[in-house]
Design a protein around this motif. Structure first.
Motif, short mmCIF file in Angstrom:
data_model
loop_
_atom_site.label_atom_id
_atom_site.label_comp_id
_atom_site.label_asym_id
_atom_site.label_seq_id
_atom_site.Cartn_x
_atom_site.Cartn_y
_atom_site.Cartn_z
N TRP A 38 40.40 55.98 38.06
CA TRP A 38 39.80 56.71 39.17
C TRP A 38 40.11 58.20 39.00
CZ3 TRP A 38 42.51 59.69 42.67
CH2 TRP A 38 43.90 59.53 42.67
N ARG A 39 39.30 59.02 39.64
CA ARG A 39 39.52 60.46 39.63
C ARG A 39 38.77 61.08 40.81
NH1 ARG A 39 36.43 58.80 35.73
NH2 ARG A 39 34.33 59.56 35.43
N LEU A 40 39.18 62.29 41.16
CA LEU A 40 38.51 63.04 42.21
C LEU A 40 37.51 63.97 41.55
CD1 LEU A 40 41.50 64.05 44.50
CD2 LEU A 40 39.85 62.23 44.88
N GLU A 41 36.28 63.94 42.05
CA GLU A 41 35.24 64.84 41.54
C GLU A 41 34.06 64.83 42.50
OE1 GLU A 41 34.26 63.43 37.64
OE2 GLU A 41 33.31 61.62 38.37
N PRO A 42 33.24 65.87 42.46
CA PRO A 42 32.06 65.89 43.33
C PRO A 42 31.06 64.82 42.86
CG PRO A 42 32.57 68.10 42.52
CD PRO A 42 33.43 67.14 41.75
N HIS A 43 30.40 64.19 43.81
CA HIS A 43 29.35 63.24 43.47
C HIS A 43 28.17 64.03 42.92
CE1 HIS A 43 26.22 60.22 43.83
NE2 HIS A 43 27.16 59.31 44.05
N PRO A 44 27.58 63.62 41.80
CA PRO A 44 26.51 64.41 41.20
C PRO A 44 25.28 64.61 42.09
CG PRO A 44 26.91 62.39 39.94
CD PRO A 44 27.91 62.44 41.03
N GLN A 45 25.04 63.69 43.03
CA GLN A 45 23.86 63.82 43.89
C GLN A 45 24.12 64.71 45.11
OE1 GLN A 45 22.89 59.72 44.56
NE2 GLN A 45 21.56 59.64 42.75
N VAL A 46 25.39 64.87 45.48
CA VAL A 46 25.73 65.71 46.64
C VAL A 46 26.98 66.55 46.33
CG1 VAL A 46 24.63 64.40 48.51
CG2 VAL A 46 26.85 63.68 47.66
N PRO A 47 26.91 67.39 45.32
CA PRO A 47 28.11 68.15 44.93
C PRO A 47 28.61 69.09 46.02
CG PRO A 47 26.17 68.93 43.75
CD PRO A 47 25.76 67.70 44.50
N SER A 48 27.73 69.50 46.92
CA SER A 48 28.14 70.42 47.98
C SER A 48 29.10 69.77 48.99
CB SER A 48 26.91 70.95 48.71
OG SER A 48 26.22 69.89 49.34
N GLU A 49 29.19 68.45 48.98
CA GLU A 49 30.08 67.75 49.91
C GLU A 49 31.52 67.70 49.41
OE1 GLU A 49 28.44 63.95 51.00
OE2 GLU A 49 26.64 64.87 51.86
N GLY A 50 31.78 68.26 48.25
CA GLY A 50 33.16 68.30 47.74
C GLY A 50 33.55 67.04 47.00
N ASP A 51 34.85 66.93 46.76
CA ASP A 51 35.37 65.81 45.97
C ASP A 51 35.27 64.48 46.69
OD1 ASP A 51 36.00 67.31 43.77
OD2 ASP A 51 38.12 67.53 44.29
N ARG A 52 34.98 63.48 45.91
CA ARG A 52 35.02 62.08 46.33
C ARG A 52 35.86 61.32 45.31
NH1 ARG A 52 29.03 60.28 48.42
NH2 ARG A 52 28.85 61.88 50.04
N VAL A 98 36.22 60.16 51.30
CA VAL A 98 37.40 60.21 52.16
C VAL A 98 37.48 61.60 52.79
CG1 VAL A 98 38.67 58.48 50.85
CG2 VAL A 98 38.94 60.86 50.26
N GLU A 99 38.09 61.65 53.95
CA GLU A 99 38.17 62.91 54.69
C GLU A 99 39.06 63.93 53.99
OE1 GLU A 99 39.37 64.26 59.20
OE2 GLU A 99 38.58 62.24 58.87
N HIS A 100 40.18 63.48 53.43
CA HIS A 100 41.13 64.37 52.75
C HIS A 100 41.39 63.87 51.34
CE1 HIS A 100 41.96 66.58 56.42
NE2 HIS A 100 42.07 65.42 57.05
N PRO A 101 40.51 64.18 50.39
CA PRO A 101 40.67 63.66 49.03
C PRO A 101 41.99 64.05 48.38
CG PRO A 101 38.76 65.14 49.18
CD PRO A 101 39.34 65.02 50.54
N GLU A 102 42.57 65.17 48.77
CA GLU A 102 43.84 65.61 48.17
C GLU A 102 44.99 64.64 48.49
OE1 GLU A 102 43.70 67.29 52.29
OE2 GLU A 102 42.25 67.13 50.67
N GLN A 103 44.81 63.75 49.48
CA GLN A 103 45.86 62.79 49.85
C GLN A 103 45.77 61.49 49.04
OE1 GLN A 103 45.47 62.16 54.06
NE2 GLN A 103 46.31 64.16 54.58
#
Length: 175
Positions: A60-74, A130-135
């Motif tokens: 697993w990894r944190l990264e923007p979804h390619p279809q909605v990159p403006s929503e930040g990391d998922r 997730v609301e806080h991907p950094e967690q």
């Protein structure tokens, strides 16, 4: 030979028994207990018996979804179902969790979603918002098979009932 009066009263007696709660059509719903979550789990049926399938979080990894990159990391994760029939296999709940194993976001993944290269055809990937991907500290799977949605007594007294999978986990549940 049974007297006509006995035959005429038989349906009435059945109605009285049914209305009094003494029906022979007992319907009971129970919910299976949630199994211990892990990055690699043996999938179990509602009775807790292993299905001969192992579900694994490959990475697993944190990264923007390619279809909605403006929503930040998922949370982008890859998974595999070893021993599953890719067309009618099991499903498990996948959850992004923090360091204390508290669910930050969950969803059900099905073995039929798996696709991939010919050398590993039962590997797939999915995304968790997730609301806080950094967690996020990891992705865990819950071993209970979620692929069968049995009818409940409330929906169908005659054919419903039995053991049902546990409720899907929600944000805030400790796994």
């Amino acid at each position: 030979m049974v007297p006509a009066r006995v035959i005429a009263l038989s349906p009435l007696a059945l109605v009285i028994l049914a209305l009094s709660g003494c029906s022979t059509l007992g319907c009971n719903d129970t919910t299976a207990e949630r199994g211990k979550a892990g990055a690699r789990v043996q999938v179990v049926n509602t009775n807790g018996q292993p299905l001969g399938v192992t579900a694994v979080v490959v990475d697993w990894r944190l990264e923007p979804h390619p279809q909605v990159p403006s929503e930040g990391d998922r949370v982008h994760f890859r998974f595999r179902f070893d021993g599953a029939d890719e067309y009618s296999g099991p499903a498990v709940d996948a959850c992004a969790v923090d360091k204390k194993r508290v669910a930050l976001g969950c969803q059900t993944i099905y073995s039929s979603q798996a696709f991939g290269p010919a050398d590993d055809p039962l590997t797939g990937d999915d995304w968790l918002a997730v609301e806080h991907p950094e967690q996020v500290a990891g992705v865990l799977l819950i071993p209970n098979d979620q692929s069968h949605d049995r009818r409940t007594c409330e929906v169908d007294v005659k054919d419903g009932g039995g053991i049902h999978p546990p409720e899907p986990p929600s944000r805030g549940d400790r796994l």
